[in-house]
Scaffold this active site. Sequence first.
Site, mmCIF file in Angstrom:
data_model
loop_
_atom_site.group_PDB
_atom_site.id
_atom_site.type_symbol
_atom_site.label_atom_id
_atom_site.label_comp_id
_atom_site.label_asym_id
_atom_site.label_seq_id
_atom_site.Cartn_x
_atom_site.Cartn_y
_atom_site.Cartn_z
ATOM 1 N N THR A 160 0.846 -1.193 0.000
ATOM 2 C CA THR A 160 0.000 0.000 0.000
ATOM 3 C C THR A 160 0.882 1.244 0.000
ATOM 4 O O THR A 160 2.102 1.157 -0.192
ATOM 5 C CB THR A 160 -1.023 -0.076 1.162
ATOM 6 O OG1 THR A 160 -1.916 1.031 1.025
ATOM 7 C CG2 THR A 160 -0.371 -0.033 2.533
ATOM 8 N N LYS A 220 3.486 1.446 -3.967
ATOM 9 C CA LYS A 220 2.887 0.735 -5.113
ATOM 10 C C LYS A 220 3.709 0.864 -6.396
ATOM 11 O O LYS A 220 3.727 -0.067 -7.214
ATOM 12 C CB LYS A 220 1.448 1.200 -5.349
ATOM 13 C CG LYS A 220 0.477 0.699 -4.286
ATOM 14 C CD LYS A 220 -0.948 1.086 -4.624
ATOM 15 C CE LYS A 220 -1.927 0.546 -3.600
ATOM 16 N NZ LYS A 220 -3.325 0.795 -3.981
ATOM 17 N N ASP A 246 -6.769 -3.822 -7.689
ATOM 18 C CA ASP A 246 -7.701 -2.727 -7.377
ATOM 19 C C ASP A 246 -8.824 -2.627 -8.418
ATOM 20 O O ASP A 246 -9.990 -2.421 -8.073
ATOM 21 C CB ASP A 246 -6.950 -1.386 -7.305
ATOM 22 C CG ASP A 246 -6.143 -1.251 -6.024
ATOM 23 O OD1 ASP A 246 -6.511 -1.882 -5.012
ATOM 24 O OD2 ASP A 246 -5.142 -0.507 -6.036
ATOM 25 N N GLY A 296 -4.094 7.638 -8.820
ATOM 26 C CA GLY A 296 -3.800 6.209 -8.833
ATOM 27 C C GLY A 296 -5.059 5.351 -8.821
ATOM 28 O O GLY A 296 -5.151 4.358 -9.559
ATOM 29 N N ALA A 297 -6.030 5.711 -8.012
ATOM 30 C CA ALA A 297 -7.255 4.911 -7.923
ATOM 31 C C ALA A 297 -8.024 4.967 -9.235
ATOM 32 O O ALA A 297 -8.591 3.961 -9.691
ATOM 33 C CB ALA A 297 -8.116 5.416 -6.768
HETATM 34 P P1 ATR Z 1 -5.489 8.184 -5.237
HETATM 35 O O1 ATR Z 1 -4.329 7.231 -5.278
HETATM 36 O O2 ATR Z 1 -6.428 7.963 -4.084
HETATM 37 O O3 ATR Z 1 -6.211 8.248 -6.540
HETATM 38 P P2 ATR Z 1 -4.089 10.629 -5.859
HETATM 39 O O4 ATR Z 1 -3.283 9.874 -6.867
HETATM 40 O O5 ATR Z 1 -3.418 11.592 -4.950
HETATM 41 O O6 ATR Z 1 -4.871 9.625 -4.909
HETATM 42 O O7 ATR Z 1 -5.274 11.381 -6.654
HETATM 43 C C1 ATR Z 1 -6.174 12.249 -6.027
HETATM 44 C C2 ATR Z 1 -7.256 12.684 -7.025
HETATM 45 O O8 ATR Z 1 -8.220 13.461 -6.298
HETATM 46 C C3 ATR Z 1 -6.740 13.555 -8.142
HETATM 47 O O9 ATR Z 1 -7.500 13.306 -9.306
HETATM 48 C C4 ATR Z 1 -7.000 14.965 -7.599
HETATM 49 O O10 ATR Z 1 -7.133 15.956 -8.604
HETATM 50 P P3 ATR Z 1 -5.838 16.775 -9.167
HETATM 51 O O11 ATR Z 1 -5.203 15.894 -10.210
HETATM 52 O O12 ATR Z 1 -6.414 18.017 -9.708
HETATM 53 O O13 ATR Z 1 -4.956 17.005 -7.968
HETATM 54 C C5 ATR Z 1 -8.333 14.749 -6.907
HETATM 55 N N1 ATR Z 1 -8.587 15.771 -5.881
HETATM 56 C C6 ATR Z 1 -8.003 15.869 -4.657
HETATM 57 N N2 ATR Z 1 -8.496 16.944 -3.984
HETATM 58 C C7 ATR Z 1 -9.415 17.523 -4.808
HETATM 59 C C8 ATR Z 1 -10.276 18.676 -4.703
HETATM 60 N N3 ATR Z 1 -10.286 19.438 -3.587
HETATM 61 N N4 ATR Z 1 -11.080 18.965 -5.748
HETATM 62 C C9 ATR Z 1 -11.086 18.190 -6.873
HETATM 63 N N5 ATR Z 1 -10.292 17.104 -7.030
HETATM 64 C C10 ATR Z 1 -9.473 16.770 -6.015
#
Ligand code: ATR
Length: 279
Positions: A67, A71, A107, A136-137
């Site tokens: 995790t 990853k 996932d 990533g998700a």
């Molecule tokens: P994960 O592995 O959980 O997907 P991540 O790779 O950090 O985490 O991705 C977070 C996602 O949430 C991104 O798409 C991010 O958008 P940005 O590419 O613009 O950063 C989105 N996200 C996080 N906070 C946000 C907010 N306040 N409003 C809109 N999108 C948000």
Amino acid sequence: MILSGKAKLAGVLGWPVGHSRSPRLHGFWLEHYGIDGAYLPLPVRPERFKAAVRALADLGFRGANVTVPHKLAAHELADSLTGRAEAIGAVNTLVFEDGRIRGDNTDGIGFYENLRTAAPRWPPSDGPAVVLGAGGAARAVLVALRDAGVPEIRLLNRTRPTAERLAAELGGGIRALDWERRPEALAEACLLVNTTSLGMTGQPALELDLAALPREAAVCDLVYAPLTTPLLAAAEARGNPTVDGLGMLLHQAVPGFAAWFGVEPQVTPALRAFVLAPG
Ligand code: ATR
């Protein structure tokens, strides 16, 4: 739990790892199926990750989950990758076999199995899927939907260039749209998935007018704390089928458990309740 000298061992590598629900989840299955084995939390600093994985293999572990923040490092380290791990570009499951390390990513399959189980009439139409977020998700969700044959996927991210890059890389009917256009993007959709952290406890809510979303479209939130996010509550209130994020967490664990412990485990209401309970 009393182990024999032949106990099968696995665990989860993370930093930190204390919040992980995986030991509880795998522990439930080990007990339920009466398996001589253990699944441990394995806190490992990023700079020690590769050495730790090699040490686990040397110690005879069957494998491990991986995790945050490991990853990508796991993807680099694996001797071989499954097709889905290669497509997603990250590894969450390692299997040690014959002195080699296989990297998998469960996932996406976890997301899709959960969707099929929780929304039994899936897919309700051949309309587009709408995915919010491009981190990533989102990659795992996009690969799963693409591979399941969803013909069009509308990808909306606050930072649009990230969505455009991802759409170009993954292909298969994925189109990046402007974040501000999320209400219109819902028209004719068969599915809406939130992969952003919006709606998580301590984060702002996801602001989204669902008026254009067909009532049969499934609404899925990867956030599972709280279990019923504001998005899922709004979807439920207007009669859309909803799919919560805990189910994905449970389903993504199935292939790893089967590979390490030799039993294909079931995701049941009792498991959900156990994983949710504090402890
Ligand atoms: P994960 O592995 O959980 O997907 P991540 O790779 O950090 O985490 O991705 C977070 C996602 O949430 C991104 O798409 C991010 O958008 P940005 O590419 O613009 O950063 C989105 N996200 C996080 N906070 C946000 C907010 N306040 N409003 C809109 N999108 C948000």
